[in-house]
Design a protein around this motif. Structure first.
Motif, short mmCIF file in Angstrom:
data_model
loop_
_atom_site.label_atom_id
_atom_site.label_comp_id
_atom_site.label_asym_id
_atom_site.label_seq_id
_atom_site.Cartn_x
_atom_site.Cartn_y
_atom_site.Cartn_z
N GLU A 10 2.86 -4.49 3.52
CA GLU A 10 2.04 -4.65 4.72
C GLU A 10 2.29 -5.91 5.35
OE1 GLU A 10 -2.03 -4.82 3.39
OE2 GLU A 10 -2.34 -2.53 3.29
N THR B 44 0.64 -0.96 0.00
CA THR B 44 -0.12 0.10 0.18
C THR B 44 0.83 1.29 0.14
OG1 THR B 44 -1.87 0.95 1.01
CG2 THR B 44 -0.41 0.24 2.57
N LEU C 116 0.98 1.71 9.57
CA LEU C 116 -0.41 0.91 9.21
C LEU C 116 -1.44 2.20 9.42
CD1 LEU C 116 -0.33 -2.90 10.39
CD2 LEU C 116 -0.20 -1.96 7.89
N HIS D 31 -3.67 3.99 6.18
CA HIS D 31 -5.10 3.55 6.19
C HIS D 31 -6.09 4.49 6.93
CE1 HIS D 31 -4.26 -0.41 4.30
NE2 HIS D 31 -3.36 -0.36 5.04
#
Length: 200
Positions: free
Chosen positions: A12, A3, A30, A34
Motif C-alpha cells: 500500500e 494487502t 487501491l 478495498h
C-alpha cells in the motif's frame, strides 16, 4: 502495510506513493483491493441499497484527502472511517426522503452479511440469524453498533478498529465489552460473546 488483491500482495505504501506522484492506475489498484470490504461496511452500517453509491463517494473523498493520509498508516481503516461517515450522511438524507417501510425494504435487499447457503433449510436459518442480528444491532447505540460491526462483521483487529473509529484502543475494548453484553441480552444464542474470539 500489505494487502491482497486478486491473489497478489499489494504494498500500500508504494501504491500510495505512486498515486501522489500522479500515476492514474495506482489508485485503481487501491480501489480494487478495498471495494469488497468497503461495500460490506456500508451495508453493515445501514446504507442498504445505496451501498455502492456510498462506496463510490467514499473513494472519491479518500482520493481528494490522500494528501492528509499519514505515511505508514494502514489504508483500510482510514478508508472505512470515510465509508462510515458517508453511510451516516446517506442514511440521514434517506431518512428524510423515505418512509420507515422503504428503509427496511432497502436493508433487506442489501447483500447479506452471512452468505446464503445452497441448502434451503440452512439458508432459512441464516436469514433468521441475519434478521435477528440486524434487529439487535439496530437497538444498540451508534458507538456500540460501530465497534461490533468493525470488529466482527468486518473482521478488523483491535488496532484497525481503533484507527478506523478514531478512538484509543482502551476505548475500543471497553465499548466492545459493553456492546457484547447488550447483544448477549438481545440475542440469547448469539455467537458474539464477551471474551470470545479476540484477535489482536
Amino acid at each position: 502495510m500489505r494487502t491482497r488483491e486478486g491473489g497478489r500482495i499489494v504494498d500500500e505504501a508504494a501504491v500510495i506513493a505512486r498515486v501522489r506522484a500522479g500515476d492514474p492506475e495506482a489508485y485503481a489498484e487501491l480501489v480494487r483491493a478495498h471495494t469488497g470490504i468497503a461495500l460490506r461496511a456500508a451495508a453493515a452500517l445501514g446504507a442498504g441499497a445505496d451501498a455502492e453509491d456510498v462506496v463510490q463517494q467514499a473513494f472519491v473523498k479518500a482520493y481528494c484527502a490522500l494528501g492528509r493520509f499519514k505515511d505508514g498508516a494502514s489504508f483500510r481503516p482510514w478508508l472505512l472511517s470515510i465509508v462510515a461517515n458517508e453511510t451516516r450522511n446517506t442514511v440521514r438524507t434517506a431518512a428524510r426522503q423515505r418512509t420507515l417501510a422503504g428503509r427496511e425494504a432497502a436493508l433487506v435487499e442489501a447483500e447479506p452479511l452471512i452468505p446464503e447457503s445452497a441448502d434451503p433449510a440452512v439458508a432459512a436459518l441464516e436469514r433468521e440469524r441475519r434478521a435477528a442480528l440486524q434487529s439487535a444491532l439496530a437497538k444498540l447505540s451508534e458507538e456500540h453498533r460501530l465497534v461490533v460491526t468493525y470488529r466482527y462483521l468486518l473482521e478488523m483487529d483491535e488496532s484497525e478498529t481503533a484507527q478506523a473509529l478514531g478512538w484509543p484502543r482502551g476505548t475500543v475494548k471497553s465499548r466492545l465489552n459493553r456492546a457484547l453484553r447488550k447483544l448477549g441480552r438481545l440475542l440469547p444464542d448469539a455467537e458474539l460473546r464477551e471474551g470470545g474470539d479476540e484477535r489482536e
